[in-house]
Design an enzyme around this catalytic site. Structure first.
Site, PDB file in Angstrom:
ATOM      1  N   ASN A   8       8.565  19.452  11.208  1.00  0.00           N
ATOM      2  CA  ASN A   8       8.379  20.657  10.409  1.00  0.00           C
ATOM      3  C   ASN A   8       9.699  21.413  10.440  1.00  0.00           C
ATOM      4  O   ASN A   8      10.088  21.979  11.468  1.00  0.00           O
ATOM      5  CB  ASN A   8       7.237  21.515  10.956  1.00  0.00           C
ATOM      6  N   GLU A  35       6.967  21.622   5.516  1.00  0.00           N
ATOM      7  CA  GLU A  35       7.434  22.994   5.318  1.00  0.00           C
ATOM      8  C   GLU A  35       8.887  23.018   4.852  1.00  0.00           C
ATOM      9  O   GLU A  35       9.725  23.726   5.397  1.00  0.00           O
ATOM     10  CB  GLU A  35       7.218  23.859   6.574  1.00  0.00           C
ATOM     11  N   ASP A 147       2.791  17.824  10.520  1.00  0.00           N
ATOM     12  CA  ASP A 147       2.362  19.047  11.185  1.00  0.00           C
ATOM     13  C   ASP A 147       0.871  19.164  10.911  1.00  0.00           C
ATOM     14  O   ASP A 147       0.482  19.522   9.804  1.00  0.00           O
ATOM     15  CB  ASP A 147       3.134  20.247  10.634  1.00  0.00           C
ATOM     16  N   ASN A 149      -1.227  20.992  12.708  1.00  0.00           N
ATOM     17  CA  ASN A 149      -1.656  22.351  13.021  1.00  0.00           C
ATOM     18  C   ASN A 149      -2.917  22.420  13.873  1.00  0.00           C
ATOM     19  O   ASN A 149      -3.728  23.352  13.744  1.00  0.00           O
ATOM     20  CB  ASN A 149      -1.788  23.191  11.747  1.00  0.00           C
ATOM     21  N   ASP A 219       2.323  18.762  16.221  1.00  0.00           N
ATOM     22  CA  ASP A 219       2.907  17.735  15.345  1.00  0.00           C
ATOM     23  C   ASP A 219       2.587  16.373  15.952  1.00  0.00           C
ATOM     24  O   ASP A 219       2.814  16.160  17.150  1.00  0.00           O
ATOM     25  CB  ASP A 219       4.411  17.964  15.232  1.00  0.00           C
ATOM     26  N   ASP A 248      11.108  26.356  14.322  1.00  0.00           N
ATOM     27  CA  ASP A 248      10.231  26.665  15.461  1.00  0.00           C
ATOM     28  C   ASP A 248       9.485  25.411  15.964  1.00  0.00           C
ATOM     29  O   ASP A 248       8.914  25.440  17.059  1.00  0.00           O
ATOM     30  CB  ASP A 248       9.272  27.835  15.181  1.00  0.00           C
ATOM     31  N   HIS A 249       9.535  24.331  15.187  1.00  0.00           N
ATOM     32  CA  HIS A 249       9.003  23.036  15.629  1.00  0.00           C
ATOM     33  C   HIS A 249      10.168  22.129  16.030  1.00  0.00           C
ATOM     34  O   HIS A 249      11.316  22.398  15.698  1.00  0.00           O
ATOM     35  CB  HIS A 249       8.253  22.355  14.495  1.00  0.00           C
TER      36      HIS A 249
END
Length: 258
Positions: A8, A35, A147, A149, A219, A248-249
């Site tokens: 991501n 993303e 991802d 989630n 992920d 952030d991933h």
DNA sequence: ATGGCACGCATGGCGTGA
């Protein structure tokens, strides 16, 4: 051996150098991106082509967006669902790449428990399960990554008591995820690593979250049994998250002997 | 204490992410 990875990027344009540097350093055969946050007309194709990769993508302005980057040319590329509901193309791309079928998903985050978007997330897993049922069999060499989630288990978040019932760590999401897995997937990362504290996401807003390892494992790389049996390694590239201006991933990587 | 930070946008604050 083939190497596959999922990432991501939290904006591909903001992370373009990071991604192309990672490709050069790691030479994966397949990279699934989520993303990307870029509409198709603005997608930066050329750096990937110059690096010797094929790339297919579907995105929209500001939000969502998925891409598949691969050494081999992808065949039978399609985007989104074909079930009569809105296809949500910028969250799902699938293709056959060499001997492997690949499904790359950016599962809706859900916003907050009880929100209409949380219900949409639960439905999204059901729709995905129906897609697997319709388009593949558990005997197909099939990779599902992205991802997703959802942190599936207590060991997949930094504080399971505090986070109990949070979006992305909620029993209804975990059950919806599990139902899809039970069709015929195995968690390839967990086949090779059963430690707690193995995370792929760390919130920007928590100070020193990576060094303190206050993260989540959201992920995933999953494979049908015949393919999972050929996996030889899987790991999370935590160092990438410690670099300047990170997503952030971070990347989850797996290798298969095929 | 439910905060924080990063991103994109017909930006100067807001919606979104997880």
């Amino acid at each position: 051996m083939i190497k596959v990875a999922t990432f991501n990027a939290n904006s591909l344009r903001a992370r373009l150098t990071a991604v192309t540097d990672w490709l050069a350093a790691n030479s994966p055969d397949i990279l699934a991106l989520q993303e990307t946050k870029v509409r198709d007309a603005d997608f930066p194709e050329e750096p990937f082509r110059q690096a010797g990769y094929h790339v297919v993508f579907r995105g929209e302005k500001s939000y969502k967006g998925v891409a598949l980057i691969s050494r081999d040319e992808p065949a039978d590329v399609s985007f989104g669902f074909d079930d009569g509901e809105p296809p949500d193309e910028a969250r799902l791309v699938r293709a056959r790449i060499g001997k492997v079928h690949v499904v790359n998903t950016y599962v809706p985050q859900g916003t907050s428990v009880g929100d209409s978007r949380f219900l949409y997330k639960l439905e999204w897993f059901d729709r995905l399960g129906a897609l697997f049922e319709k388009e593949y069999t558990p005997d197909t060499p099939l990779l599902w990554m992205g991802d997703l989630n959802v942190a599936p288990e207590r060991r997949d978040v930094y504080d399971p008591d505090r986070l109990a019932g949070s979006v992305c760590f909620h029993p209804e999401e975990q059950q919806a995820f599990k139902r899809v897995i039970e069709w015929g997937f195995e968690d390839v990362f967990r086949r090779h690593c059963d430690e707690k504290g193995q995370f792929s996401f760390w919130d920007y807003r928590i100070p020193q979250s990576v060094k303190r390892n206050l993260g989540w494992r959201l992920d995933h790389i999953l494979a049908t049994e015949p393919l999972a049996a050929k996996s030889r390694a899987a790991w999370i590239d935590r160092d990438e998250r410690l670099k300047p201006r990170p997503s952030d991933h971070t990347l989850v990587v797996a290798q298969f002997d095929i």
